[in-house]
Design an enzyme around this catalytic site. Sequence first.
Site, PDB file in Angstrom:
ATOM      1  N   ILE A  38       7.851   6.334  -0.376  1.00 35.68           N
ATOM      2  CA  ILE A  38       6.827   5.386  -0.836  1.00 35.68           C
ATOM      3  C   ILE A  38       5.558   5.464   0.006  1.00 35.68           C
ATOM      4  O   ILE A  38       4.604   4.748  -0.259  1.00 35.68           O
ATOM      5  CB  ILE A  38       7.371   3.936  -0.904  1.00 35.68           C
ATOM      6  CG1 ILE A  38       7.955   3.485   0.429  1.00 35.68           C
ATOM      7  CG2 ILE A  38       8.391   3.811  -2.005  1.00 35.68           C
ATOM      8  CD1 ILE A  38       8.455   2.056   0.438  1.00 35.68           C
ATOM      9  N   GLY A  39       5.547   6.357   0.973  1.00 39.76           N
ATOM     10  CA  GLY A  39       4.346   6.537   1.774  1.00 39.76           C
ATOM     11  C   GLY A  39       4.584   7.535   2.883  1.00 39.76           C
ATOM     12  O   GLY A  39       5.723   7.810   3.262  1.00 39.76           O
ATOM     13  N   SER A  40       3.495   8.089   3.383  1.00 42.53           N
ATOM     14  CA  SER A  40       3.599   8.987   4.525  1.00 42.53           C
ATOM     15  C   SER A  40       2.224   9.106   5.162  1.00 42.53           C
ATOM     16  O   SER A  40       1.220   8.756   4.559  1.00 42.53           O
ATOM     17  CB  SER A  40       4.107  10.374   4.110  1.00 42.53           C
ATOM     18  OG  SER A  40       3.184  11.000   3.266  1.00 42.53           O
ATOM     19  N   GLU A  45       7.137   8.906   7.910  1.00 42.64           N
ATOM     20  CA  GLU A  45       7.318   8.810   6.469  1.00 42.64           C
ATOM     21  C   GLU A  45       8.008   7.496   6.140  1.00 42.64           C
ATOM     22  O   GLU A  45       8.861   7.021   6.889  1.00 42.64           O
ATOM     23  CB  GLU A  45       8.151   9.987   5.985  1.00 42.64           C
ATOM     24  CG  GLU A  45       7.468  11.310   6.236  1.00 42.64           C
ATOM     25  CD  GLU A  45       8.310  12.501   5.836  1.00 42.64           C
ATOM     26  OE1 GLU A  45       9.549  12.390   5.832  1.00 42.64           O
ATOM     27  OE2 GLU A  45       7.721  13.549   5.532  1.00 42.64           O
ATOM     28  N   LYS A  61      10.970   3.322   7.688  1.00 45.40           N
ATOM     29  CA  LYS A  61      10.011   4.272   8.240  1.00 45.40           C
ATOM     30  C   LYS A  61      10.718   5.149   9.255  1.00 45.40           C
ATOM     31  O   LYS A  61      11.426   4.651  10.129  1.00 45.40           O
ATOM     32  CB  LYS A  61       8.840   3.527   8.892  1.00 45.40           C
ATOM     33  CG  LYS A  61       7.663   4.414   9.196  1.00 45.40           C
ATOM     34  CD  LYS A  61       6.440   3.574   9.534  1.00 45.40           C
ATOM     35  CE  LYS A  61       5.205   4.434   9.629  1.00 45.40           C
ATOM     36  NZ  LYS A  61       4.004   3.631   9.917  1.00 45.40           N
ATOM     37  N   ASP A 151      -8.093  -0.611  11.419  1.00 41.75           N
ATOM     38  CA  ASP A 151      -7.990   0.288  10.261  1.00 41.75           C
ATOM     39  C   ASP A 151      -7.968  -0.537   8.978  1.00 41.75           C
ATOM     40  O   ASP A 151      -7.041  -0.462   8.188  1.00 41.75           O
ATOM     41  CB  ASP A 151      -6.730   1.154  10.388  1.00 41.75           C
ATOM     42  CG  ASP A 151      -6.733   2.314   9.410  1.00 41.75           C
ATOM     43  OD1 ASP A 151      -7.816   2.679   8.904  1.00 41.75           O
ATOM     44  OD2 ASP A 151      -5.647   2.850   9.140  1.00 41.75           O
TER      45      ASP A 151
END
Length: 161
Positions: A38-40, A45, A61, A151
């Site tokens: 679902i993300g990286s 990851e 994660k 960020d």
Amino acid sequence: MVKSLKNPDKVFERLKSIDSTNEIYIGNTYVIYVNKKIGSGSFGELYLGRNLKSKKNVAIKLERVESKNPQLHHESKILSFLQGGEGIADLLFFGHIGIYRVMIIELLGPNLESLKKYCGGCFTLKTALLLANQILYRLEFMHSRHFIHRDIKPENFLFEK
């Protein structure tokens, strides 16, 4: 409260071969769905997982232990310190398992960028004001804990389902 897993080294071989299977069990509490990334990013990851006891989906994660710029342990400490804030995922577990650092957190809903796309690229004035209020509240909460978010971007604001 962050929980520890009993005998985490028993899952070492399964995490070692993370690319060769669709599901990896962490103890008898969590499963990682490795085919559901679902993300990286440059610091690990993020995979969809599931708490087998509560039947709730979680985000898991992973960061390799030999990572040149390890960040996951630091991220888990900050997340632990920010627990209880609106929009802050619950930290369920952090630890080393085999060749990975593993952080398991509550799975939140879509990010601001996804919501914008879902709404056809434009929010109504009411929606924009409601979202701005939530974003400002979250930033105020972080500042009250003496943190500055460096960020800020739509992808980093997730909203509950």
